[in-house]
Design a protein around this motif. Structure first.
Motif, PDB file in Angstrom:
ATOM      1  N   ASP A   1       0.824  -1.208   0.000  1.00  0.00           N
ATOM      2  CA  ASP A   1       0.000   0.000   0.000  1.00  0.00           C
ATOM      3  C   ASP A   1       0.860   1.261   0.000  1.00  0.00           C
ATOM      4  OD1 ASP A   1      -2.219  -1.574   0.061  1.00  0.00           O
ATOM      5  OD2 ASP A   1      -2.800  -1.111   2.122  1.00  0.00           O
TER       6      ASP A   1
ATOM      7  N   GLN B   1      -5.492   3.519   5.015  1.00  0.00           N
ATOM      8  CA  GLN B   1      -6.682   4.069   5.641  1.00  0.00           C
ATOM      9  C   GLN B   1      -6.330   4.563   7.049  1.00  0.00           C
ATOM     10  OE1 GLN B   1     -10.104   1.545   5.181  1.00  0.00           O
ATOM     11  NE2 GLN B   1     -11.118   2.372   6.987  1.00  0.00           N
TER      12      GLN B   1
ATOM     13  N   SER C   1      -8.174   1.204  -5.169  1.00  0.00           N
ATOM     14  CA  SER C   1      -8.560   1.838  -3.907  1.00  0.00           C
ATOM     15  C   SER C   1      -9.538   0.912  -3.214  1.00  0.00           C
ATOM     16  CB  SER C   1      -9.236   3.195  -4.170  1.00  0.00           C
ATOM     17  OG  SER C   1      -8.377   4.049  -4.875  1.00  0.00           O
ATOM     18  N   TYR C   2      -9.332   0.674  -1.919  1.00  0.00           N
ATOM     19  CA  TYR C   2     -10.195  -0.293  -1.247  1.00  0.00           C
ATOM     20  C   TYR C   2     -10.391   0.050   0.227  1.00  0.00           C
ATOM     21  CZ  TYR C   2      -6.050  -2.473   0.907  1.00  0.00           C
ATOM     22  OH  TYR C   2      -4.911  -2.709   1.643  1.00  0.00           O
ATOM     23  N   LYS C   3     -11.470  -0.486   0.770  1.00  0.00           N
ATOM     24  CA  LYS C   3     -11.770  -0.400   2.196  1.00  0.00           C
ATOM     25  C   LYS C   3     -11.596  -1.792   2.793  1.00  0.00           C
ATOM     26  CE  LYS C   3     -13.910   2.793   3.922  1.00  0.00           C
ATOM     27  NZ  LYS C   3     -13.571   4.026   4.664  1.00  0.00           N
TER      28      LYS C   3
ATOM     29  N   ARG D   1     -12.160  -7.319   1.912  1.00  0.00           N
ATOM     30  CA  ARG D   1     -12.066  -5.948   1.414  1.00  0.00           C
ATOM     31  C   ARG D   1     -13.065  -5.719   0.287  1.00  0.00           C
ATOM     32  NH1 ARG D   1      -6.562  -5.350  -2.316  1.00  0.00           N
ATOM     33  NH2 ARG D   1      -7.112  -6.894  -3.894  1.00  0.00           N
ATOM     34  N   GLN D   2     -13.414  -4.452   0.130  1.00  0.00           N
ATOM     35  CA  GLN D   2     -14.230  -4.021  -0.997  1.00  0.00           C
ATOM     36  C   GLN D   2     -13.395  -3.055  -1.822  1.00  0.00           C
ATOM     37  OE1 GLN D   2     -17.507  -4.771  -2.103  1.00  0.00           O
ATOM     38  NE2 GLN D   2     -16.774  -3.615  -3.879  1.00  0.00           N
TER      39      GLN D   2
ATOM     40  N   VAL E   1     -13.098  -0.227  -4.202  1.00  0.00           N
ATOM     41  CA  VAL E   1     -13.996   0.862  -4.574  1.00  0.00           C
ATOM     42  C   VAL E   1     -13.799   1.245  -6.037  1.00  0.00           C
ATOM     43  CG1 VAL E   1     -14.670   3.238  -4.061  1.00  0.00           C
ATOM     44  CG2 VAL E   1     -13.991   1.705  -2.206  1.00  0.00           C
TER      45      VAL E   1
ATOM     46  N   ASP F   1      -9.243   8.067   3.939  1.00  0.00           N
ATOM     47  CA  ASP F   1     -10.423   7.271   4.251  1.00  0.00           C
ATOM     48  C   ASP F   1     -10.440   5.931   3.534  1.00  0.00           C
ATOM     49  OD1 ASP F   1     -10.835   8.297   1.719  1.00  0.00           O
ATOM     50  OD2 ASP F   1     -12.990   8.613   1.998  1.00  0.00           O
ATOM     51  N   HIS F   2      -9.330   5.584   2.839  1.00  0.00           N
ATOM     52  CA  HIS F   2      -9.254   4.292   2.163  1.00  0.00           C
ATOM     53  C   HIS F   2      -7.785   3.941   1.922  1.00  0.00           C
ATOM     54  CE1 HIS F   2      -9.143   7.301  -1.055  1.00  0.00           C
ATOM     55  NE2 HIS F   2      -8.496   6.415  -1.771  1.00  0.00           N
ATOM     56  N   ASN F   3      -7.547   2.720   1.530  1.00  0.00           N
ATOM     57  CA  ASN F   3      -6.204   2.255   1.186  1.00  0.00           C
ATOM     58  C   ASN F   3      -6.004   2.327  -0.323  1.00  0.00           C
ATOM     59  OD1 ASN F   3      -5.391   0.882   3.940  1.00  0.00           O
ATOM     60  ND2 ASN F   3      -7.420   0.105   3.451  1.00  0.00           N
TER      61      ASN F   3
END
Length: 243
Positions: free
Chosen positions: A41, A45, A62-64, A71-72, A74, A94-96
């Protein structure tokens, strides 16, 4: 100096033709070119005051990350995209952001970006267009996960990637090089890798699309658009793909 024919310049040029002075200001945002390895990364986040980046080469996602380790994804970013643009205003990321391939990107501090916007309002407007376009894509992804079936949402995502890559000169109507695995697609589309495998097989057997060894080949462009009910308007771009 950074090329006036860079992916970012080609992308922003779809919205407004930047003049030489504006292109020079844009060049100035590329003073700190950095390399990143795949799988590590570059933004985490919760990271405080992280910089933004302009992606020049490679793909990232980009993911949460959820508490259970799943993970999702985005969105996927390709050359010409900003990475972590919200970090310019947000105190914490607010995200990775994870490189999918080895990546070349220019680090941009918030002070530099805000100075560039103050000097060239048209450049600021073009970047706002790009950010608004990114938001429109996230809305489409939400609709896909919520209302499209697995076949439709997979076809829709691959058509979107194709259109985005055409805009920066990295694809044609016939297809594109794609480093994504079935696991990446699964995490982006809310499906299992096994389900993605079945969907790709169905697309291949329907003579619509093949995805093999890092290459997406579109066999029936119009048929794929019809299947996904793909409307190009949300991408707000011109070009041969839309003809």
């Amino acid at each position: 100096m950074y090329s006036h024919h860079s992916p970012l310049t080609r992308k922003l040029g779809n919205f407004v033709a930047l003049n030489e002075a504006e292109l020079d200001i844009l060049d100035g945002l590329h003073q700190r070119r950095r390399s990143f390895v795949a799988g590590r990364d570059l933004v985490h986040q919760g990271q405080l005051r992280s910089a933004a980046y302009i992606l020049a080469e490679g793909w990232v996602c980009s993911y949460k990350l959820l508490r259970d380790g799943t993970r999702q994804i985005v969105d996927f970013q390709i050359p010409g995209d900003f990475l972590g643009l919200r970090s310019v205003l947000f105190r914490t990321a607010d995200h990775n952001i994870e490189p999918i391939t080895p990546v070349e990107a220019s680090e941009v501090l918030s002070s530099e970006l805000l100075h560039a916007f103050a000097e060239t309002p048209r450049l600021a407007t073009a970047v706002l267009w790009a950010a608004s376009r990114d938001e429109a894509m996230v809305v489409e992804h939400l609709v896909g996960i919520g209302r499209r079936n697995a076949l439709e949402r997979t076809a829709h995502l691959l058509l979107e990637l194709n259109a985005r890559l055409v805009l920066v000169g990295h694809a044609t109507r016939e297809g594109f090089a794609c480093p994504l695995t079935q696991y990446h697609l699964a995490d982006a589309l809310g499906l299992s890798a096994v389900h993605i495998n079945r969907v790709l097989r169905e697309l291949r057997e329907s003579r619509l699309l093949t995805f093999h060894r890092g290459q997406v080949e579109i066999l029936d462009f119009d048929g794929l658009v019809d299947l996904a009910e793909f409307d190009f308007d949300y991408l707000d771009q011109d070009g041969p793909l839309l003809r």
